[in-house]
Design a protein around this motif. Structure first.
Motif, mmCIF file in Angstrom:
data_model
loop_
_atom_site.group_PDB
_atom_site.id
_atom_site.type_symbol
_atom_site.label_atom_id
_atom_site.label_comp_id
_atom_site.label_asym_id
_atom_site.label_seq_id
_atom_site.Cartn_x
_atom_site.Cartn_y
_atom_site.Cartn_z
ATOM 1 N N VAL A 43 0.834 -1.209 0.000
ATOM 2 C CA VAL A 43 0.000 0.000 0.000
ATOM 3 C C VAL A 43 0.865 1.254 0.000
ATOM 4 O O VAL A 43 2.096 1.170 -0.007
ATOM 5 N N GLU A 44 0.207 2.393 0.038
ATOM 6 C CA GLU A 44 0.914 3.677 0.049
ATOM 7 C C GLU A 44 1.851 3.764 1.261
ATOM 8 O O GLU A 44 1.562 3.162 2.310
ATOM 9 N N LEU B 3 -8.353 8.507 -3.544
ATOM 10 C CA LEU B 3 -8.031 7.080 -3.563
ATOM 11 C C LEU B 3 -7.148 6.717 -4.758
ATOM 12 O O LEU B 3 -6.232 5.904 -4.636
ATOM 13 N N ARG B 6 -3.660 7.471 -3.926
ATOM 14 C CA ARG B 6 -3.147 6.485 -2.960
ATOM 15 C C ARG B 6 -2.784 5.190 -3.653
ATOM 16 O O ARG B 6 -1.776 4.568 -3.352
ATOM 17 N N ARG B 7 -3.634 4.797 -4.578
ATOM 18 C CA ARG B 7 -3.361 3.558 -5.319
ATOM 19 C C ARG B 7 -2.110 3.718 -6.175
ATOM 20 O O ARG B 7 -1.336 2.770 -6.329
ATOM 21 N N LEU B 9 0.437 5.600 -5.468
ATOM 22 C CA LEU B 9 1.571 5.502 -4.532
ATOM 23 C C LEU B 9 1.826 4.041 -4.143
ATOM 24 O O LEU B 9 2.972 3.617 -4.023
ATOM 25 N N ALA B 10 0.734 3.308 -3.984
ATOM 26 C CA ALA B 10 0.859 1.892 -3.595
ATOM 27 C C ALA B 10 1.578 1.080 -4.660
ATOM 28 O O ALA B 10 2.228 0.090 -4.353
ATOM 29 N N PHE B 14 9.001 -0.887 -3.827
ATOM 30 C CA PHE B 14 9.176 -0.947 -2.369
ATOM 31 C C PHE B 14 10.305 -0.006 -1.935
ATOM 32 O O PHE B 14 10.185 0.702 -0.935
ATOM 33 N N LYS B 17 9.069 3.446 -1.870
ATOM 34 C CA LYS B 17 8.142 3.660 -0.748
ATOM 35 C C LYS B 17 8.896 3.785 0.573
ATOM 36 O O LYS B 17 8.535 4.588 1.423
ATOM 37 N N ILE B 18 9.959 2.997 0.728
ATOM 38 C CA ILE B 18 10.758 3.111 1.963
ATOM 39 C C ILE B 18 11.419 4.491 2.032
ATOM 40 O O ILE B 18 11.489 5.109 3.092
ATOM 41 N N LYS B 20 10.173 7.166 0.871
ATOM 42 C CA LYS B 20 9.100 8.102 1.250
ATOM 43 C C LYS B 20 8.773 7.982 2.750
ATOM 44 O O LYS B 20 8.466 8.978 3.397
ATOM 45 N N VAL B 21 8.837 6.770 3.277
ATOM 46 C CA VAL B 21 8.614 6.596 4.727
ATOM 47 C C VAL B 21 9.692 7.375 5.489
ATOM 48 O O VAL B 21 9.397 8.062 6.469
#
Lengths: 170, 55
Positions: A43-44, B3, B6-7, B9-10, B14, B17-18, B20-21
């Motif tokens: 997911v995001e 939404l 969000r999708r 971004l999903a 990986f 995304k990490i 971005k975290v």
């Protein structure tokens, strides 16, 4: 739950490398990334302050081999802090898998993260585990997973049925 | 956020995304809010209680 610590980056590749090392050293049988970071695989991105590594103990005794795991990682420079081990200030929790989580480890998806072979919980298991725990944040995770992840509904239903679980009404 | 966003971004890698975290964590450290929010809520609650008690 961990709170913002001294880390500025998430050394996930190093964490996964260390987990592979624990398997090689036969201190654990197998492992997979679970928790929030596993959810983020599907997911995001959202804020999280630790990594959860679920492992199948090689030592089937009461301690699940945790003291040996801690000792091994501490010789590699990890620091123990409460229920976490810190790598470069980043908290990692090693959790002995059992029941549903053990099945999740065994069925986990193989990934490559920055050249490191690893395993991450399948989306369907993340949802089932959240349904079994049932805290508010787990309900939010289920909703997020249902909206954003490509779930295999048949597999999810099979897991839920096998563990006598139901998805909450959202 | 919508939404669809969000999708999108999903669907990112990986690794991305990490990253971005990590950015989110840095932002949260720069602009901490949860404690302030809790404190403000308590102040609001105390104030409301005080007003009710005065009645």
């Amino acid at each position: 739950m961990a709170t913002p610590g001294s880390f500025s980056t998430i050394p996930l590749a190093d964490v996964l490398r260390a987990a592979n090392d624990l398997v090689s050293a036969r201190l654990i049988e197998d492992y997979a990334l679970g928790g929030a970071l596993a959810a983020i695989y599907y997911v995001e991105p959202f804020t999280t302050y630790d990594a959860d590594i679920f492992f199948i103990p090689a030592d089937k005794g009461l301690t699940a081999g945790v003291p040996a795991i801690y000792k091994h990682l501490q010789t590699l420079g990890w620091q123990a802090q409460g229920e976490h081990l810190l790598l470069k200030g980043f908290p990692v929790q090693f959790l002995a898998a059992q029941g549903l989580t053990e099945e999740a480890v065994r069925e986990a998806r193989r990934i490559d993260y920055k050249g490191v072979a690893a395993k991450v919980f399948r989306a369907e298991y993340i949802v089932a585990i959240a349904a079994s725990v049932g805290r508010l944040k787990d309900l939010a995770r289920i909703e997020q997973m249902l909206q954003q992840a490509d779930l295999d509904k048949t597999l999810l239903e099979k897991i839920l049925r096998a563990h006598n679980l139901k998805l909450p009404k959202l | 956020m919508k939404l669809e966003m969000r999708r999108a971004l999903a669907r990112e890698s990986f690794e991305e995304k990490i990253r971005k975290v990590e950015q989110l964590i840095r932002l949260a450290k720069t602009f901490p809010r949860s404690k302030d929010k809790t404190r403000l809520k308590k102040q609001e609650s105390d104030l409301a209680h005080g007003i009710r008690t005065l009645d």
